[in-house]
Scaffold this motif. Structure first.
Motif, PDB file in Angstrom:
ATOM      1  N   MET A   1       0.851  -1.169   0.000  1.00 48.97           N
ATOM      2  CA  MET A   1       0.000   0.000   0.000  1.00 48.97           C
ATOM      3  C   MET A   1       0.904   1.241   0.000  1.00 48.97           C
ATOM      4  N   SER A   2       0.647   2.102  -0.960  1.00 49.82           N
ATOM      5  CA  SER A   2       1.479   3.292  -1.081  1.00 49.82           C
ATOM      6  C   SER A   2       0.912   4.446  -0.258  1.00 49.82           C
ATOM      7  N   PRO A   3       1.726   5.436   0.021  1.00 54.03           N
ATOM      8  CA  PRO A   3       1.237   6.601   0.776  1.00 54.03           C
ATOM      9  C   PRO A   3       0.108   7.330   0.061  1.00 54.03           C
ATOM     10  N   LEU A   4       0.082   7.247  -1.259  1.00 52.53           N
ATOM     11  CA  LEU A   4      -0.995   7.897  -2.008  1.00 52.53           C
ATOM     12  C   LEU A   4      -2.338   7.211  -1.747  1.00 52.53           C
ATOM     13  N   ASP A   5      -2.317   5.902  -1.554  1.00 54.02           N
ATOM     14  CA  ASP A   5      -3.549   5.187  -1.225  1.00 54.02           C
ATOM     15  C   ASP A   5      -4.089   5.632   0.130  1.00 54.02           C
ATOM     16  N   VAL A   6      -3.207   5.768   1.103  1.00 50.83           N
ATOM     17  CA  VAL A   6      -3.612   6.204   2.442  1.00 50.83           C
ATOM     18  C   VAL A   6      -4.168   7.618   2.377  1.00 50.83           C
ATOM     19  N   TRP A   9      -7.667   7.566   0.972  1.00 49.36           N
ATOM     20  CA  TRP A   9      -8.653   7.080   1.950  1.00 49.36           C
ATOM     21  C   TRP A   9      -8.977   8.160   2.970  1.00 49.36           C
ATOM     22  N   ILE A  10      -7.960   8.886   3.413  1.00 48.45           N
ATOM     23  CA  ILE A  10      -8.173   9.947   4.395  1.00 48.45           C
ATOM     24  C   ILE A  10      -9.023  11.063   3.798  1.00 48.45           C
ATOM     25  N   LEU A  11      -8.734  11.434   2.550  1.00 46.43           N
ATOM     26  CA  LEU A  11      -9.536  12.478   1.889  1.00 46.43           C
ATOM     27  C   LEU A  11     -10.976  12.019   1.665  1.00 46.43           C
ATOM     28  N   ASP A  12     -11.155  10.743   1.353  1.00 50.01           N
ATOM     29  CA  ASP A  12     -12.506  10.211   1.217  1.00 50.01           C
ATOM     30  C   ASP A  12     -13.261  10.275   2.546  1.00 50.01           C
ATOM     31  N   TYR A  63     -16.792  16.000  -4.381  1.00 45.19           N
ATOM     32  CA  TYR A  63     -16.721  14.539  -4.324  1.00 45.19           C
ATOM     33  C   TYR A  63     -15.358  14.089  -4.818  1.00 45.19           C
ATOM     34  N   PRO A  64     -14.708  13.221  -4.081  1.00 47.25           N
ATOM     35  CA  PRO A  64     -13.326  12.866  -4.422  1.00 47.25           C
ATOM     36  C   PRO A  64     -13.216  11.962  -5.652  1.00 47.25           C
ATOM     37  N   PHE A  65     -13.403  12.558  -6.815  1.00 47.72           N
ATOM     38  CA  PHE A  65     -13.216  11.824  -8.060  1.00 47.72           C
ATOM     39  C   PHE A  65     -11.744  11.512  -8.253  1.00 47.72           C
ATOM     40  N   GLN A  66     -11.476  10.387  -8.853  1.00 48.57           N
ATOM     41  CA  GLN A  66     -10.103  10.064  -9.211  1.00 48.57           C
ATOM     42  C   GLN A  66      -9.908  10.514 -10.648  1.00 48.57           C
ATOM     43  N   GLY A  67      -9.216  11.584 -10.834  1.00 47.71           N
ATOM     44  CA  GLY A  67      -8.988  12.060 -12.186  1.00 47.71           C
ATOM     45  C   GLY A  67      -8.477  13.489 -12.181  1.00 47.71           C
ATOM     46  N   ALA A  68      -8.426  14.051 -13.366  1.00 46.34           N
ATOM     47  CA  ALA A  68      -7.837  15.371 -13.541  1.00 46.34           C
ATOM     48  C   ALA A  68      -8.700  16.474 -12.939  1.00 46.34           C
ATOM     49  N   GLY A  69     -10.024  16.289 -12.897  1.00 45.19           N
ATOM     50  CA  GLY A  69     -10.901  17.335 -12.419  1.00 45.19           C
ATOM     51  C   GLY A  69     -11.205  17.253 -10.934  1.00 45.19           C
TER      52      GLY A  69
END
Length: 115
Positions: A1-6, A9-12, A63-69
């Motif tokens: 699990m990378s720090p970006l995943d954590v 999750w925290i932002l979500d 809403y925490p979309f995964q993407g450029a926007g």
């Protein structure tokens, strides 16, 4: 699990908390009578509906979309929305709820007065 995943999750989690707060404030504002706001010495119900409605919209747009926007849930506008919802829940809601109890419908009476 990378720090970006954590971090994701925290932002979500932060976003879900913000969403719950905004939905609670808007829903509570909807259920009170118009005259209770003025009787409590607060602004009108329409103004508080607008404030909490815009706050809810801003949180929904974050809403925490995964993407450029992606808009960060810690964005300045979202923080303002959370503050507005919190002001309603901490200041306006108790005063309006107290006016509801004065009518005799929903107030709780203890041996020494309302509580």
């Amino acid at each position: 699990m990378s720090p970006l995943d954590v971090t994701g999750w925290i932002l979500d989690l932060i976003w879900f908390i913000e969403l719950g707060l905004a939905v609670w404030a808007f829903g509570d504002c909807l259920r009170h009578r118009n005259d209770a706001f003025v009787a409590a010495g607060k602004r009108t119900k329409g103004l508080w509906l607008a404030i909490t409605g815009v706050a809810l919209l801003l949180v929904l747009l974050a809403y925490p979309f995964q993407g450029a926007g992606r808009i960060d849930p810690l964005n300045f506008l979202v923080i303002i929305a959370v503050v507005a919802s919190s002001v309603y829940l901490a200041d306006v809601r108790p005063a309006v709820a107290q006016m509801r109890g004065r009518r005799g419908g929903g107030g709780r009476m203890g041996p020494y007065g309302p509580w």
